[in-house]
Scaffold this motif. Sequence first.
Motif, PDB file in Angstrom:
ATOM      1  N   ASP A 466     -28.110 -78.582 -41.676  1.00 41.00           N
ATOM      2  CA  ASP A 466     -26.921 -77.769 -41.964  1.00 41.00           C
ATOM      3  C   ASP A 466     -27.374 -76.316 -42.075  1.00 41.00           C
ATOM      4  OD1 ASP A 466     -25.603 -80.197 -42.131  1.00 41.00           O
ATOM      5  OD2 ASP A 466     -26.023 -80.363 -44.281  1.00 41.00           O
ATOM      6  N   ASP A 468     -25.172 -73.260 -41.460  1.00 38.27           N
ATOM      7  CA  ASP A 468     -24.246 -72.222 -41.932  1.00 38.27           C
ATOM      8  C   ASP A 468     -24.004 -72.403 -43.427  1.00 38.27           C
ATOM      9  OD1 ASP A 468     -24.078 -71.211 -39.397  1.00 38.27           O
ATOM     10  OD2 ASP A 468     -22.367 -72.487 -38.857  1.00 38.27           O
ATOM     11  N   ASP A 470     -21.529 -72.067 -45.542  1.00 28.97           N
ATOM     12  CA  ASP A 470     -20.403 -72.849 -46.074  1.00 28.97           C
ATOM     13  C   ASP A 470     -20.678 -74.343 -45.924  1.00 28.97           C
ATOM     14  OD1 ASP A 470     -20.257 -72.720 -43.326  1.00 28.97           O
ATOM     15  OD2 ASP A 470     -18.081 -72.399 -43.241  1.00 28.97           O
ATOM     16  N   ASN A 471     -21.254 -74.683 -44.796  1.00 36.59           N
ATOM     17  CA  ASN A 471     -21.644 -76.063 -44.540  1.00 36.59           C
ATOM     18  C   ASN A 471     -22.676 -76.551 -45.545  1.00 36.59           C
ATOM     19  OD1 ASN A 471     -21.069 -78.115 -42.833  1.00 36.59           O
ATOM     20  ND2 ASN A 471     -21.756 -77.033 -40.998  1.00 36.59           N
ATOM     21  N   ASP A 474     -20.932 -76.894 -49.159  1.00 36.07           N
ATOM     22  CA  ASP A 474     -19.955 -77.986 -49.225  1.00 36.07           C
ATOM     23  C   ASP A 474     -20.630 -79.349 -49.113  1.00 36.07           C
ATOM     24  OD1 ASP A 474     -17.994 -76.172 -49.496  1.00 36.07           O
ATOM     25  OD2 ASP A 474     -17.264 -76.290 -47.416  1.00 36.07           O
ATOM     26  N   LYS A 475     -21.507 -79.466 -48.132  1.00 43.46           N
ATOM     27  CA  LYS A 475     -22.130 -80.779 -47.916  1.00 43.46           C
ATOM     28  C   LYS A 475     -23.094 -81.148 -49.045  1.00 43.46           C
ATOM     29  CE  LYS A 475     -22.942 -82.272 -43.506  1.00 43.46           C
ATOM     30  NZ  LYS A 475     -23.518 -82.168 -42.149  1.00 43.46           N
ATOM     31  N   LYS A 500     -20.290 -67.785 -38.164  1.00 49.20           N
ATOM     32  CA  LYS A 500     -20.545 -69.104 -37.588  1.00 49.20           C
ATOM     33  C   LYS A 500     -21.161 -68.939 -36.205  1.00 49.20           C
ATOM     34  CE  LYS A 500     -18.453 -72.449 -39.619  1.00 49.20           C
ATOM     35  NZ  LYS A 500     -19.122 -73.411 -40.493  1.00 49.20           N
TER      36      LYS A 500
END
Lengths: 1000, 93
Positions: A466, A468, A470-471, A474-475, A500
């Motif tokens: 992962d 980025d 935000d990714n 969140d993840k 992105k």
Amino acid sequence: MPNYRIHKTEYIDETKRVSFKYDGKTYFGYEGDTLASALLANGIHLVGRSFKYHRPRGIVSCGAEEPNAICQIGSKKDLTEPNVRATELELYEGLEASSQNCWPNVKFDIGGINNLISPLIPAGFYYKTFMWPKSFWKKVYEPLIRLSAGLGKSPTEPDPDIYDHKHVHYDVLVIGGGVSGIIAAKMAAKNNLKTLLVDEKKILGGSTIYQNNESIKIDDKLSSEWLKNEIQEIKKLNNLTIKTRTSIAAYHGYNFLLAKENLTDHLPEEKKKNKIRQRLWKIRAKKVVIATGSIERPLVFNNNDRPGILLSNSIKKYLDYYGVTCGENIILFTNNDSAYETSISLHKKGIKNIIVDLRKSASSELIKQAESLGIKIYFNHVVTNTFGYRKINSLEIMKLSEDGNTTVGNKIRLSCDCLGMSGGWTPMVHMHTQSGGKLDFRDEDQVFLPKENSEDQISVGSCNGDFDLDNIIDKTVNKINKFLDIDNQDYQDTNIICSKENDKRNIWLLPNKIPLGKTKCFVDFQNDSTAKDIKLALKEGFRSIEHVKRYTTTGMATDQGKLSNMHALGIIADTAGVKMGTLGTTTFRPPFTPLTFGTLVGRNVGKFFEVVRKTSIHEWHVENNAEFENVGQWKRPWYYPKNGENMHDAVQRESKAARDSAGILDASTLGKIDIQGTDASEFLNRVYTNSWSKLAIGKCRYGLMLNEDGMVYDDGVTTRISENHYLMTTTTGGAANVLSKLEDYLQTEWPELDVYLTSVTDHYSTASICGPNSKKILNKLFPNLDLSDENFPHMSFKEEKLENINCRIMRISFTGELSYEINIESKYGHSLWKMCIEAGKEFNLTPYGTETMHLLRAEKGFIIVGQDTDGTMTPSDLQMDWIVSKKKYDFIGKRSLYRSDTIREDRKQLVGLLTDDPKEILEEGAQIVSDVKSKPIDMLGHVTSSYFSPNLNKSIALAVVRSGKTMKGQKLIIPMENKNINVTVSDTIFLDKENERLNA
Amino acid sequence: MFLINCPFCGERDQSEFSSGGEAHIVRPKQPTELSDDEWAEYLFMRKNIKGVQFERWNHTHGCRKWFNVVRDTSNDKILSVYKMGEKPPENYK
Ligand SMILES: [Zn+2]
């Protein structure tokens, strides 16, 4: 002196100037610098010569993946350390470092000639060239290779530093203190889980901590500012232990991990003193969160190894974290968006830079930002060559063809003093695979990713692919909630804005108009492997990645291919026309970064290296000048030299005294097992080859114990103390194994037997007195004991008091002499011994050690298990058929005694040997033959025991010889280096065959 | 480094234990009745499989008891432990 430090940062303390020496010259840096950042601030890129071609090499990275900037620290014989990565070494006052692998110096390196003859050094060069003639290896090739190659120098004296080990247990271990690791640690600790967070760097925060791009924001703050706040928060958590400067070295099964904590390597010399240098943490964690991030990939093109060529993100870290620019006219060569962050950072600090992007086009927030700042971008272009010897000064770029397989159009020459390269990012899956996890290949951006996360281990953040922000956040939050079975809401409303990446293009080996054979496209910088080498290996038939790796040495240097493995795989896949995901990867073995031996051994050095067992009589032996022999962990007196005697003379004197008058041996180390229970006799019947049912109370018997394969395992005398009580003795070295073996049979095969075993080796001390005068000495010690042969015959046992202390006395003999063993509780052992010595004075009672014991028993032909046997000798091979009961239905090993192999008549069998020259003493282990002319010479056996017997005044030996039993009187030859020794096969008993001395 | 759940002492580090090879190989009651081949079968032949394996372990530096372990040799996961003389768990056969 040039100064490339162009701005202040919060991580560099400019009030604290630090002086250090590099290659003998003094420079200055600041507290907070690494050696690498301080060198770059001084304009130094050139830090070494490459391993094979001796090409000038510069700093490439800013972390553990560094292949080039490895140096020798210090020059003291006991403290110097090789292979230290300048990118990890924190600067301290008085640091002395030097470049490695260059002679006479880094700027003029004689080995550079290898670069000119490089067409002659292809893959597998060492295998192919230095093979013959064989005689050249030791005298010519090896010294030559050692002189011109070699990675650093080892210290030549013991390491005086202190190292430590620590065992810890945690609910959760988080590896890596970047943004995802910090989030994971916070979530775990806030949920009452005892958590440990480790990070190899000095401070937490990973690469986000120096992030300053406006297009990447969390809750309206720069991501770095947001993260600093998070770090402040987690430092307040009670359940959380944070260890910085701590790197995980190995991830073993069942979540057992080893971590190295660096405690003093960053301190100046005087502050290191008397402190623990490094601590090895042995961690058991119920759950492990891997958040180790990713490392930037280089790009593989012609002459991609010149000093001044760095990873793009490292240029950014040197600038934004250390305040140092790597150049004033920088070109960034990339296949992804991250180089644009570097470009924008450089631009903001006024550093001129342009971008060469091999993608046809790309669009994202970052690219728009760069374009709006007026940064020149060459899309669909690749670097085809670089120039400059000690540092890059220019390069050539060309346009890529439509399919990316070749270059088109005209060369464009661009000048520069630094090149940043970014070939994308490689998730650090080392920990995941070390723990046993499998990998998946993601074609889209050509990365290996953790395949599945198990219930006790998970990967989050960029090590999970992962990229980025935000990714990542969140993840991580979702995965951690699930993994730890918690419901943490802290990041529910976190608002993340980030650029992105939309466009991807990767080419493992970049195209060029120049034929590959004439290029130097380096894949592994540290081991000097090129794309050409890998292709050659494939051409020569190597297919497995593991074979190609070893043949080309790609990925086998101290950096273990952190930067090179992916490119090697990519080039192999492309060349062989297979999908990269189907190739698999090479194995990632621990340690992740090199460990010092000191860290591994911790406090277990010097006298703590191994357990030492001493008998209660030990101090007397020391006072009386004994030389000691290690027998297992025991220290046993070997011999007692008098008036400067050598070993031979001492042993001759001791042996003669023991047979002429009296000798005394500390036999406390013999294994002693107390056996009790109603089935004790039956048990002995099953474990020994001879019969025990009829042994009377108060009698002793010698026993031979076999393995189930029929081979002799141990021997010793066992005494029947009462109806259901025996005392077994074992060999000194075999004691622990015999007990384990007996317990095994009792617990698993014969649980119905009522037998209890207790090791009492340490409970009793034993003084063994032998010789014709031993009875007189016993009489002085035990005046009330009837020592007559009628009352106390050979192989019997009495209990008698010595000044109110109970003694167990056995009349048994391992020397062939009249002999008594006195056993007493260990706390009285020293007193007993001194009383024996005192009582024996008038009889010249002579203390003797293991060497004399071995000699005396050899005169009598008694075997020593482990010396005359080696796990391949049956009782019959030892000419001891007499001890094997024919009547007993079964005992351990019985069935094996008549297997087709054990009844062979040409097995090696124990014999005696007498040298034709009685003064000639054979060497133990010497080979025995009957004919030295035939080739190859037929080897018949070897010498197992050999001594000069003072009592027989000749040399005697025991040996195992093929069909030896039938060879008595036969002449054999012992071929030695300078001569052949003639011997005659004899009986194994050399002295007193009639056992008259036992009753003397 | 395994964690082994000794049936007598509980969970302990692997360094306290020693392995004793394949389990449920019973020493023949009448070895003298066996042919060389049959005896060799008992003496030497072990399965050493990749997958679920039944093995003997000894808590050497603990209670010194022998016990049985069901271990998947492909990932080293210990699936079950049980005392000597107890029946092996059926579901792993
Ligand atoms: Zn136990």
